[in-house]
Design a protein around this motif. Structure first.
Motif, PDB file in Angstrom:
ATOM      1  N   ARG A 199       3.297  11.909  -1.173  1.00  0.00           N
ATOM      2  CA  ARG A 199       3.204  11.420  -2.550  1.00  0.00           C
ATOM      3  C   ARG A 199       2.573  12.443  -3.481  1.00  0.00           C
ATOM      4  NH1 ARG A 199      -0.162   6.063  -1.785  1.00  0.00           N
ATOM      5  NH2 ARG A 199      -1.384   7.629  -0.642  1.00  0.00           N
ATOM      6  N   CYS A 200       1.762  13.330  -2.907  1.00  0.00           N
ATOM      7  CA  CYS A 200       1.061  14.320  -3.726  1.00  0.00           C
ATOM      8  C   CYS A 200       1.907  15.548  -4.034  1.00  0.00           C
ATOM      9  CB  CYS A 200      -0.231  14.756  -3.018  1.00  0.00           C
ATOM     10  SG  CYS A 200      -1.357  13.407  -2.645  1.00  0.00           S
ATOM     11  N   VAL A 201       3.123  15.622  -3.489  1.00  0.00           N
ATOM     12  CA  VAL A 201       3.957  16.806  -3.702  1.00  0.00           C
ATOM     13  C   VAL A 201       4.422  16.892  -5.142  1.00  0.00           C
ATOM     14  CG1 VAL A 201       6.134  17.918  -3.059  1.00  0.00           C
ATOM     15  CG2 VAL A 201       4.695  16.874  -1.298  1.00  0.00           C
ATOM     16  N   SER A 202       4.894  15.785  -5.695  1.00  0.00           N
ATOM     17  CA  SER A 202       5.408  15.796  -7.071  1.00  0.00           C
ATOM     18  C   SER A 202       5.472  14.368  -7.589  1.00  0.00           C
ATOM     19  CB  SER A 202       6.807  16.434  -7.132  1.00  0.00           C
ATOM     20  OG  SER A 202       7.748  15.616  -6.450  1.00  0.00           O
ATOM     21  N   ARG A 203       5.654  14.239  -8.891  1.00  0.00           N
ATOM     22  CA  ARG A 203       5.829  12.921  -9.481  1.00  0.00           C
ATOM     23  C   ARG A 203       7.102  12.255  -8.975  1.00  0.00           C
ATOM     24  NH1 ARG A 203       2.697  11.771 -14.061  1.00  0.00           N
ATOM     25  NH2 ARG A 203       1.441  13.531 -14.792  1.00  0.00           N
ATOM     26  N   ARG A 204       8.116  13.038  -8.754  1.00  0.00           N
ATOM     27  CA  ARG A 204       9.383  12.488  -8.273  1.00  0.00           C
ATOM     28  C   ARG A 204       9.214  11.899  -6.868  1.00  0.00           C
ATOM     29  NH1 ARG A 204      13.307  11.572  -4.601  1.00  0.00           N
ATOM     30  NH2 ARG A 204      15.412  12.117  -5.226  1.00  0.00           N
ATOM     31  N   PHE A 205       8.539  12.637  -5.983  1.00  0.00           N
ATOM     32  CA  PHE A 205       8.271  12.118  -4.654  1.00  0.00           C
ATOM     33  C   PHE A 205       7.417  10.857  -4.727  1.00  0.00           C
ATOM     34  CE2 PHE A 205       8.985  15.668  -1.325  1.00  0.00           C
ATOM     35  CZ  PHE A 205      10.241  15.921  -1.859  1.00  0.00           C
ATOM     36  N   HIS A 206       6.403  10.885  -5.575  1.00  0.00           N
ATOM     37  CA  HIS A 206       5.505   9.743  -5.684  1.00  0.00           C
ATOM     38  C   HIS A 206       6.255   8.508  -6.178  1.00  0.00           C
ATOM     39  CE1 HIS A 206       2.320   7.139  -7.256  1.00  0.00           C
ATOM     40  NE2 HIS A 206       1.531   7.731  -6.381  1.00  0.00           N
ATOM     41  N   ALA A 207       7.114   8.681  -7.182  1.00  0.00           N
ATOM     42  CA  ALA A 207       7.866   7.544  -7.716  1.00  0.00           C
ATOM     43  C   ALA A 207       8.832   6.984  -6.680  1.00  0.00           C
ATOM     44  CB  ALA A 207       8.616   7.962  -8.974  1.00  0.00           C
ATOM     45  N   THR A 208       9.468   7.867  -5.922  1.00  0.00           N
ATOM     46  CA  THR A 208      10.417   7.415  -4.907  1.00  0.00           C
ATOM     47  C   THR A 208       9.721   6.649  -3.799  1.00  0.00           C
ATOM     48  OG1 THR A 208      11.900   9.285  -5.354  1.00  0.00           O
ATOM     49  CG2 THR A 208      12.140   8.175  -3.238  1.00  0.00           C
ATOM     50  N   ILE A 209       8.613   7.177  -3.326  1.00  0.00           N
ATOM     51  CA  ILE A 209       7.931   6.581  -2.177  1.00  0.00           C
ATOM     52  C   ILE A 209       7.246   5.284  -2.550  1.00  0.00           C
ATOM     53  CG2 ILE A 209       6.064   6.944  -0.513  1.00  0.00           C
ATOM     54  CD1 ILE A 209       6.792   9.950  -0.610  1.00  0.00           C
ATOM     55  N   THR A 210       6.663   5.197  -3.736  1.00  0.00           N
ATOM     56  CA  THR A 210       5.835   4.043  -4.077  1.00  0.00           C
ATOM     57  C   THR A 210       6.542   3.006  -4.942  1.00  0.00           C
ATOM     58  OG1 THR A 210       4.948   5.162  -6.049  1.00  0.00           O
ATOM     59  CG2 THR A 210       3.762   5.453  -3.953  1.00  0.00           C
ATOM     60  N   SER A 211       7.606   3.364  -5.653  1.00  0.00           N
ATOM     61  CA  SER A 211       8.185   2.441  -6.625  1.00  0.00           C
ATOM     62  C   SER A 211       9.656   2.121  -6.412  1.00  0.00           C
ATOM     63  CB  SER A 211       8.000   3.001  -8.051  1.00  0.00           C
ATOM     64  OG  SER A 211       6.636   3.216  -8.326  1.00  0.00           O
ATOM     65  N   SER A 212      10.378   2.901  -5.639  1.00  0.00           N
ATOM     66  CA  SER A 212      11.802   2.672  -5.450  1.00  0.00           C
ATOM     67  C   SER A 212      12.017   1.642  -4.338  1.00  0.00           C
ATOM     68  CB  SER A 212      12.515   3.978  -5.108  1.00  0.00           C
ATOM     69  OG  SER A 212      13.861   3.735  -4.774  1.00  0.00           O
ATOM     70  N   HIS A 213      12.467   0.450  -4.714  1.00  0.00           N
ATOM     71  CA  HIS A 213      12.713  -0.583  -3.712  1.00  0.00           C
ATOM     72  C   HIS A 213      13.905  -0.239  -2.831  1.00  0.00           C
ATOM     73  CE1 HIS A 213       9.731  -3.473  -5.113  1.00  0.00           C
ATOM     74  NE2 HIS A 213      10.056  -3.122  -6.333  1.00  0.00           N
ATOM     75  N   LEU A 214      14.887   0.492  -3.387  1.00  0.00           N
ATOM     76  CA  LEU A 214      16.022   0.912  -2.569  1.00  0.00           C
ATOM     77  C   LEU A 214      15.582   1.860  -1.464  1.00  0.00           C
ATOM     78  CD1 LEU A 214      18.784   1.507  -5.296  1.00  0.00           C
ATOM     79  CD2 LEU A 214      18.731  -0.290  -3.554  1.00  0.00           C
ATOM     80  N   PHE A 215      14.704   2.808  -1.821  1.00  0.00           N
ATOM     81  CA  PHE A 215      14.210   3.739  -0.813  1.00  0.00           C
ATOM     82  C   PHE A 215      13.330   3.017   0.200  1.00  0.00           C
ATOM     83  CE2 PHE A 215      10.774   6.478   0.715  1.00  0.00           C
ATOM     84  CZ  PHE A 215      11.511   7.433   1.386  1.00  0.00           C
ATOM     85  N   GLN A 216      12.473   2.125  -0.260  1.00  0.00           N
ATOM     86  CA  GLN A 216      11.596   1.396   0.658  1.00  0.00           C
ATOM     87  C   GLN A 216      12.399   0.559   1.640  1.00  0.00           C
ATOM     88  OE1 GLN A 216       8.898  -0.756  -1.875  1.00  0.00           O
ATOM     89  NE2 GLN A 216       7.883   1.098  -2.607  1.00  0.00           N
TER      90      GLN A 216
END
Length: 431
Positions: free
Chosen positions: A42-59
């Motif tokens: 999550r600390c790599v970039s804002r894009r990684f953080h948004a994908t890991i923590t907020s994208s329900h499709l990815f989760q």
């Protein structure tokens, strides 16, 4: 020349995603990683953080990948009953003896846990989340053992004791829902109110409020409720097949569809042998609805006749006439426990998982106990094996607290599901 090339390379990788690969390929790679690694990414970039923590499709994609990969053996969360300030531990059993035993990992320290005796209301997580209860305060929490996030549910600290809770997951909206039945125990049947708390939005918040079920107008929920006799174990609903199953004190099973929030009364009654008893509860075993009797195994003086409690297990099976109960096993603990089993005394025991041995395909049943021990019963030969002991794993010392009445063991699945909005999410969501 080298300086210009380095500057161009730095400019190229300073955008939203520092990876030159397409986003869908990056998401596919990330979905194969364990939660522990993703929390670091999550600390790599804002894009990684948004994908890991907020994208329900990815989760959802990550959850399905991990579930398929870790189909066997399951992961357990364990809270030894050695005092009110014990942490939660995680452990994964390996039935193949050639594989080294994994170490016990502390996943929730005591300072992050609320005060009081806290225990899970169900023996399995619901799509990665666990519903916890604190005795005395009647407070409920949502907990993700994988991300180690915990959130107190709103409006639970003043809820009267006879409230019955259940946690479900809606696959259509990819959201968790908590359902509760609130009433008064002073009369039977009691007049109750049904309420739903939906974790809606990409950032669930503790400010979410309870509301009536969406389908209450078309399929009115039961307004009268038979509470079981003083038995907190039947105070939680079981999630199975997209429905929550509430076991009433009169033996009826009320169903709640998590997707459309409609109600029904199951035509499947508990087995006739149990309808006059109060020492049974619902669970899920091998993907099927299961009913089992819970019996205490206590220490007794040598000069007294030892008790011989029995655990009876039924599961549902599909037949031409519909679903029916099939008695899976009847276990007499006195015949399978070691001769000196005073260290195994418990007031709570429940089947957690049924699986086939990887070597010979024999069916085995995993049990959790109130003492923190985990047992495996071989249904083919009728033998019992202790696979987890708090003392041997150095997570506590045995003393009087081991005579515990609340669940201390459960199964969980790796998941990135959110339980609430964290301070970190708020910071990263800022423009």
């Amino acid at each position: 020349m080298d300086g210009t090339r380095s500057a161009k390379r730095m400019k190229r990788f300073s955008g939203a995603c520092p990876c030159p690969l397409p986003d869908d390929i990056v998401d596919e790679i990330l979905s194969h990683l364990p939660v522990k690694s993703l929390l670091r990414f999550r600390c790599v970039s804002r894009r990684f953080h948004a994908t890991i923590t907020s994208s329900h499709l990815f989760q959802e994609a990550h959850f399905l990948q991990r579930k398929q990969r870790n189909k066997h053996p399951p992961r357990l969360f364990i809270r030894p009953p050695f005092g009110p300030r014990q942490p939660f531990f995680a452990w994964q059993w390996q039935w193949q003896h050639l594989i080294p035993r994994p170490p016990v990992e502390e996943i929730m320290t005591a300072r992050h846990l609320p005060h009081g005796t806290i225990f899970p209301l169900a023996s399995k997580s619901c799509h990665g989340l666990v519903l916890l209860k604190i005795t005395g305060h009647h407070t409920h929490y949502l907990w993700n053992p994988s991300t180690r996030h915990i959130l107190r549910l709103p409006g639970t600290d003043n809820t009267p004791p006879p409230a019955t809770y259940g946690l479900g997951y809606c696959s259509a909206t990819r959201r968790h829902k908590v359902v509760r039945v609130v009433g008064c125990r002073c009369c039977s049947p009691a007049t109750v109110v049904w309420e739903v708390l939906a974790l809606d939005g990409d950032e669930p918040s503790p400010s979410s409020s309870w509301r009536p079920p969406a389908a209450a107008a078309t399929t009115p929920p039961p307004r009268h409720w038979h509470y079981p006799r003083e038995n907190w174990r039947r105070g939680a609903a079981l999630c199975n097949g997209g429905d929550l199953h509430f076991l009433r004190g009169d033996g009826d099973i009320v169903t709640f569809n998590v997707t459309d929030e409609s109600f029904g009364v199951s035509s499947l009654k508990p087995p006739a042998e149990l309808q006059s008893r109060d020492d049974f509860e619902l669970t899920e075993l091998d993907g099927c609805l299961c009913v089992y009797t819970f019996t205490a195994v206590k220490w007794q003086p040598v000069d007294e006749e030892p008790e011989s409690p029995t655990c009876e297990i039924w599961v549902t099976r599909e037949a031409a006439a519909g679903r029916s109960w099939e008695k899976l096993r009847s276990i007499e603990w006195a015949s399978v426990l070691p001769p000196d089993h005073s260290y195994l005394r418990w007031y709570w025991i429940a089947p957690l998982h049924m699986f086939s041995d990887g070597n010979n395909g024999k069916k085995k049943i995993m049990f959790g106990t109130g003492t923190g021990y985990v047992l495996v019963f071989d249904t083919s030969v009728g033998t019992l094996e202790i696979i987890f002991s708090p003392e041997n794993e150095a997570v506590g010392e045995y003393h009087d607290y081991s005579n515990n009445e609340v669940p201390t063991v459960g199964l969980f699945e790796e998941s990135l599901a959110l339980v609430g909005n964290t301070r970190e999410n708020i910071v990263f969501s800022q423009p």
